[in-house]
Design an enzyme around this catalytic site. Structure first.
Site, mmCIF file in Angstrom:
data_model
loop_
_atom_site.group_PDB
_atom_site.id
_atom_site.type_symbol
_atom_site.label_atom_id
_atom_site.label_comp_id
_atom_site.label_asym_id
_atom_site.label_seq_id
_atom_site.Cartn_x
_atom_site.Cartn_y
_atom_site.Cartn_z
ATOM 1 N N TYR A 166 -18.344 9.000 0.797
ATOM 2 C CA TYR A 166 -17.589 7.746 0.930
ATOM 3 C C TYR A 166 -18.274 6.603 0.177
ATOM 4 O O TYR A 166 -17.639 5.657 -0.256
ATOM 5 C CB TYR A 166 -17.397 7.418 2.412
ATOM 6 C CG TYR A 166 -16.166 6.593 2.690
ATOM 7 C CD1 TYR A 166 -14.907 7.023 2.278
ATOM 8 C CD2 TYR A 166 -16.254 5.386 3.372
ATOM 9 C CE1 TYR A 166 -13.772 6.267 2.539
ATOM 10 C CE2 TYR A 166 -15.121 4.624 3.640
ATOM 11 C CZ TYR A 166 -13.888 5.075 3.211
ATOM 12 O OH TYR A 166 -12.770 4.316 3.468
ATOM 13 N N GLY A 182 0.781 -1.239 0.000
ATOM 14 C CA GLY A 182 0.000 0.000 0.000
ATOM 15 C C GLY A 182 0.805 1.278 0.000
ATOM 16 O O GLY A 182 0.256 2.347 0.245
ATOM 17 N N LEU A 189 -3.199 10.137 -1.431
ATOM 18 C CA LEU A 189 -3.692 9.990 -2.812
ATOM 19 C C LEU A 189 -5.096 9.389 -2.820
ATOM 20 O O LEU A 189 -5.991 9.864 -3.508
ATOM 21 C CB LEU A 189 -2.750 9.083 -3.613
ATOM 22 C CG LEU A 189 -1.427 9.690 -4.055
ATOM 23 C CD1 LEU A 189 -0.568 8.624 -4.728
ATOM 24 C CD2 LEU A 189 -1.657 10.871 -4.995
ATOM 25 N N ALA A 190 -5.304 8.305 -2.037
ATOM 26 C CA ALA A 190 -6.609 7.639 -2.027
ATOM 27 C C ALA A 190 -7.690 8.595 -1.525
ATOM 28 O O ALA A 190 -8.794 8.653 -2.077
ATOM 29 C CB ALA A 190 -6.554 6.389 -1.155
ATOM 30 N N ASP A 237 -0.311 -6.578 -8.125
ATOM 31 C CA ASP A 237 -1.693 -6.098 -8.174
ATOM 32 C C ASP A 237 -2.528 -7.129 -7.426
ATOM 33 O O ASP A 237 -2.628 -8.286 -7.850
ATOM 34 C CB ASP A 237 -2.148 -5.973 -9.638
ATOM 35 C CG ASP A 237 -3.562 -5.396 -9.738
ATOM 36 O OD1 ASP A 237 -4.386 -5.673 -8.840
ATOM 37 O OD2 ASP A 237 -3.837 -4.687 -10.720
ATOM 38 N N VAL A 238 -3.138 -6.708 -6.325
ATOM 39 C CA VAL A 238 -3.820 -7.684 -5.455
ATOM 40 C C VAL A 238 -5.077 -8.273 -6.084
ATOM 41 O O VAL A 238 -5.630 -9.237 -5.561
ATOM 42 C CB VAL A 238 -4.155 -7.077 -4.070
ATOM 43 C CG1 VAL A 238 -2.892 -6.758 -3.305
ATOM 44 C CG2 VAL A 238 -5.071 -5.865 -4.193
ATOM 45 N N GLN A 264 1.952 -1.325 -6.454
ATOM 46 C CA GLN A 264 1.209 -1.319 -7.710
ATOM 47 C C GLN A 264 2.071 -0.650 -8.779
ATOM 48 O O GLN A 264 2.647 0.416 -8.520
ATOM 49 C CB GLN A 264 -0.067 -0.498 -7.511
ATOM 50 C CG GLN A 264 -1.279 -1.025 -8.185
ATOM 51 C CD GLN A 264 -2.486 -0.140 -7.925
ATOM 52 O OE1 GLN A 264 -2.455 0.793 -7.137
ATOM 53 N NE2 GLN A 264 -3.566 -0.431 -8.622
ATOM 54 N N LYS A 304 -15.567 -1.150 3.435
ATOM 55 C CA LYS A 304 -14.911 -1.149 4.751
ATOM 56 C C LYS A 304 -15.711 -1.976 5.758
ATOM 57 O O LYS A 304 -15.125 -2.620 6.637
ATOM 58 C CB LYS A 304 -14.726 0.283 5.263
ATOM 59 C CG LYS A 304 -13.709 1.095 4.470
ATOM 60 C CD LYS A 304 -12.324 0.448 4.425
ATOM 61 C CE LYS A 304 -11.260 1.387 3.920
ATOM 62 N NZ LYS A 304 -9.988 0.703 3.628
ATOM 63 N N SER A 307 1.528 8.118 1.955
ATOM 64 C CA SER A 307 0.785 6.880 2.227
ATOM 65 C C SER A 307 0.886 6.498 3.705
ATOM 66 O O SER A 307 1.974 6.551 4.298
ATOM 67 C CB SER A 307 1.352 5.718 1.402
ATOM 68 O OG SER A 307 1.096 5.910 0.037
ATOM 69 N N ILE A 337 -7.100 11.526 6.574
ATOM 70 C CA ILE A 337 -5.726 12.027 6.391
ATOM 71 C C ILE A 337 -5.547 12.300 4.901
ATOM 72 O O ILE A 337 -5.950 11.469 4.065
ATOM 73 C CB ILE A 337 -4.695 10.962 6.835
ATOM 74 C CG1 ILE A 337 -4.865 10.617 8.321
ATOM 75 C CG2 ILE A 337 -3.270 11.426 6.555
ATOM 76 C CD1 ILE A 337 -3.991 9.462 8.800
HETATM 77 P P1 NAD Z 1 -2.734 5.695 -0.608
HETATM 78 O O1 NAD Z 1 -3.310 6.166 -1.896
HETATM 79 O O2 NAD Z 1 -1.402 6.185 -0.243
HETATM 80 O O3 NAD Z 1 -2.746 4.118 -0.530
HETATM 81 C C1 NAD Z 1 -3.710 3.306 -1.189
HETATM 82 C C2 NAD Z 1 -2.918 2.139 -1.724
HETATM 83 O O4 NAD Z 1 -3.797 1.163 -2.313
HETATM 84 C C3 NAD Z 1 -1.940 2.558 -2.827
HETATM 85 O O5 NAD Z 1 -0.630 2.198 -2.448
HETATM 86 C C4 NAD Z 1 -2.362 1.738 -4.031
HETATM 87 O O6 NAD Z 1 -1.277 1.315 -4.832
HETATM 88 C C5 NAD Z 1 -3.027 0.568 -3.345
HETATM 89 N N1 NAD Z 1 -3.865 -0.186 -4.273
HETATM 90 C C6 NAD Z 1 -5.050 0.190 -4.828
HETATM 91 N N2 NAD Z 1 -5.460 -0.759 -5.696
HETATM 92 C C7 NAD Z 1 -4.512 -1.756 -5.670
HETATM 93 C C8 NAD Z 1 -4.356 -2.990 -6.349
HETATM 94 N N3 NAD Z 1 -5.259 -3.411 -7.253
HETATM 95 N N4 NAD Z 1 -3.261 -3.741 -6.098
HETATM 96 C C9 NAD Z 1 -2.340 -3.327 -5.194
HETATM 97 N N5 NAD Z 1 -2.419 -2.163 -4.513
HETATM 98 C C10 NAD Z 1 -3.504 -1.388 -4.760
HETATM 99 O O7 NAD Z 1 -3.823 6.127 0.503
HETATM 100 P P2 NAD Z 1 -3.938 5.819 2.062
HETATM 101 O O8 NAD Z 1 -4.903 6.814 2.558
HETATM 102 O O9 NAD Z 1 -2.605 5.698 2.679
HETATM 103 O O10 NAD Z 1 -4.694 4.413 2.065
HETATM 104 C C11 NAD Z 1 -4.216 3.274 2.760
HETATM 105 C C12 NAD Z 1 -5.371 2.600 3.492
HETATM 106 O O11 NAD Z 1 -5.797 3.456 4.563
HETATM 107 C C13 NAD Z 1 -6.607 2.354 2.636
HETATM 108 O O12 NAD Z 1 -7.183 1.109 3.000
HETATM 109 C C14 NAD Z 1 -7.535 3.475 3.061
HETATM 110 O O13 NAD Z 1 -8.905 3.182 2.853
HETATM 111 C C15 NAD Z 1 -7.202 3.537 4.538
HETATM 112 N N6 NAD Z 1 -7.662 4.741 5.212
HETATM 113 C C16 NAD Z 1 -7.310 5.963 4.744
HETATM 114 C C17 NAD Z 1 -7.782 7.085 5.382
HETATM 115 C C18 NAD Z 1 -7.455 8.462 4.872
HETATM 116 O O14 NAD Z 1 -8.179 9.409 5.209
HETATM 117 N N7 NAD Z 1 -6.392 8.624 4.071
HETATM 118 C C19 NAD Z 1 -8.592 6.967 6.530
HETATM 119 C C20 NAD Z 1 -8.913 5.706 6.992
HETATM 120 C C21 NAD Z 1 -8.445 4.587 6.332
#
Ligand code: NAD
Length: 273
Positions: free
Chosen positions: A152, A13, A191-192, A64-65, A40, A159, A19, A188
Site C-alpha cells: 500500500y 469516483g 480498478l484502483a 479532474d480534482v 475523470q 489515507k 467502483s 474489494i
Molecule cells: P475505482 O478505481 O473504481 O475508483 C477510484 C476513482 O478515483 C476513479 O473513479 C478515478 O476516476 C478517481 N480519480 C483518480 N484520480 C482522479 C482525479 N485526478 N480526478 C478525479 N477523479 C480521480 O476504485 P475504488 O476502489 O472504488 O476506489 C474508491 C475509493 O475507495 C478510493 O478512495 C479508494 O482508496 C477507496 N478504498 C478502496 C478499497 C478497495 O479495496 N477497493 C478499500 C478501501 C478504500
C-alpha cells in the site's frame, strides 16, 4: 427504511461498474435520491454505459480534482442545491507503489497526496456554496492509513492524511450544520485496487482473519454509506467507520499456530539502500 426522496447527491469516483462510488450512487437512488456524477475524462466511455437508462442520474460532469479550474467549473455547472457529497477518489503513481516507501520520490509523494487527500479539501471547499444545511459528506479510506499493509506504501500516508482531514473538516463545517465522515472499507476488487501489488493475497488474508470470515463487498460499503449520508446519522461526524468484516479489531488471528512461518523459512530483512 431510509427515505431520501427529493434529496440530491454529488458523487465523485465512478470509473466502472465495480467502483465503490457506483454502488453508493445506486444505493442512494434506491432510497429515492437523484445523483450527479463528477468523473475523470479517461473513464467517459465506461460511464456512458453505466448512466444509460438511469432516470435517477441527473447529469455527469467531467472533473479532474487536481485541476482547480475543473472543480470550479463543476460547481458552476451543477445547478441548485445538494444534500450529499461523496468523495471516492484515490491515486498513486505506479512508480511509488512498486517500490518500498523509502524509495518514494517527492514528486510521487505529492501526487498521491494531492489526488487522494487534498482533493477532499478542494471538493468540500467548493461544495459549501451548493450544500443545504444538514448535508453529509463521505470519503473512503483504508486500514493502510492506520497500520502497515504490504504494497500500500505511499497510499497509507495519503489515507492517514485523509482521515485527519475528516476530523479537521468536521470541526470546520459542523457549525454550518454539515457532517463529514469516512468509511474504512476492507479490500474489494476494483480498478484502483488492481494497482496495489499483492492485492489478491491481501484479500485472502483478510477473509481468513476477519471475524466474519469473508471479504466485504461494494454492497456492504454502500449500505453503511447510506446510513452515514442519511438523517439516521444526524449526530455522527468526524467518524471513521470500519466496514471490513471486523478485520480492524483483530490483533492476532485465532489459528496463528497453523499459519505462522517457521523461523528457519522466514525471509531475511531486505538490504537497506
Ligand atoms: P475505482 O478505481 O473504481 O475508483 C477510484 C476513482 O478515483 C476513479 O473513479 C478515478 O476516476 C478517481 N480519480 C483518480 N484520480 C482522479 C482525479 N485526478 N480526478 C478525479 N477523479 C480521480 O476504485 P475504488 O476502489 O472504488 O476506489 C474508491 C475509493 O475507495 C478510493 O478512495 C479508494 O482508496 C477507496 N478504498 C478502496 C478499497 C478497495 O479495496 N477497493 C478499500 C478501501 C478504500
Amino acid at each position: 427504511m431510509i427515505n431520501l426522496q427529493g434529496k440530491r447527491a454529488l458523487v465523485f469516483g465512478v470509473a466502472s461498474e465495480d467502483s465503490i462510488a457506483w454502488a453508493i450512487a445506486q444505493k442512494l437512488a434506491q432510497a429515492g435520491a437523484t445523483v450527479t456524477l463528477g468523473y475523470q475524462k479517461r473513464f467517459l466511455s465506461r460511464l456512458m454505459q453505466l448512466v444509460k437508462d438511469k432516470p435517477w442520474i441527473e447529469s455527469w460532469v467531467e472533473c479532474d480534482v487536481t485541476v482547480e479550474e475543473d472543480v470550479k467549473k463543476f460547481f458552476a455547472t451543477v445547478k441548485g442545491r445538494y444534500d450529499v457529497l461523496v468523495h471516492a477518489i484515490a491515486f498513486a503513481p505506479a512508480t511509488a507503489l512498486q517500490k518500498p516507501i523509502i524509495f518514494t520520490t517527492a514528486e510521487d509523494f505529492a501526487t498521491a497526496l494531492n489526488v487522494s487527500s487534498y482533493s477532499l479539501i478542494r471538493l468540500t471547499h467548493y461544495a459549501m456554496s451548493v450544500l443545504n444545511k444538514g448535508s453529509s459528506v463521505l470519503t473512503l479510506t483504508y486500514l493502510g492509513g492506520e497500520r502497515v499493509v504490504p504494497g500500500y506504501r505511499v497510499m497509507g500516508t495519503a489515507k492517514a492524511a485523509l482521515e485527519n482531514l475528516v476530523r479537521e473538516l468536521a470541526a470546520v463545517v459542523g457549525p454550518a450544520g454539515h457532517r463529514i465522515n469516512a468509511i474504512s472499507a476492507g479490500p474489494i476488487r476494483t480498478l484502483a485496487a488492481s494497482g496495489v501489488p499483492g492485492f489478491d493475497s491481501i484479500l485472502d488474508w483478510m477473509a481468513h482473519s476477519a471475524p466474519l470470515k469473508r471479504n466485504v463487498t461494494q454492497e456492504d460499503v454502500a449500505k453503511a454509506a447510506l446510513f452515514l449520508l442519511s438523517d439516521l446519522a444526524s449526530g455522527v461526524t468526524g467518524e471513521i467507520l470500519h466496514v471490513d468484516a471486523g478485520y480492524h479489531a483483530v490483533g492476532v488471528p485465532p489459528d496463528l499456530d497453523k499459519i505462522v512461518v517457521p523461523k528457519a523459512q522466514a525471509a531475511p530483512n531486505p538490504p537497506m539502500p
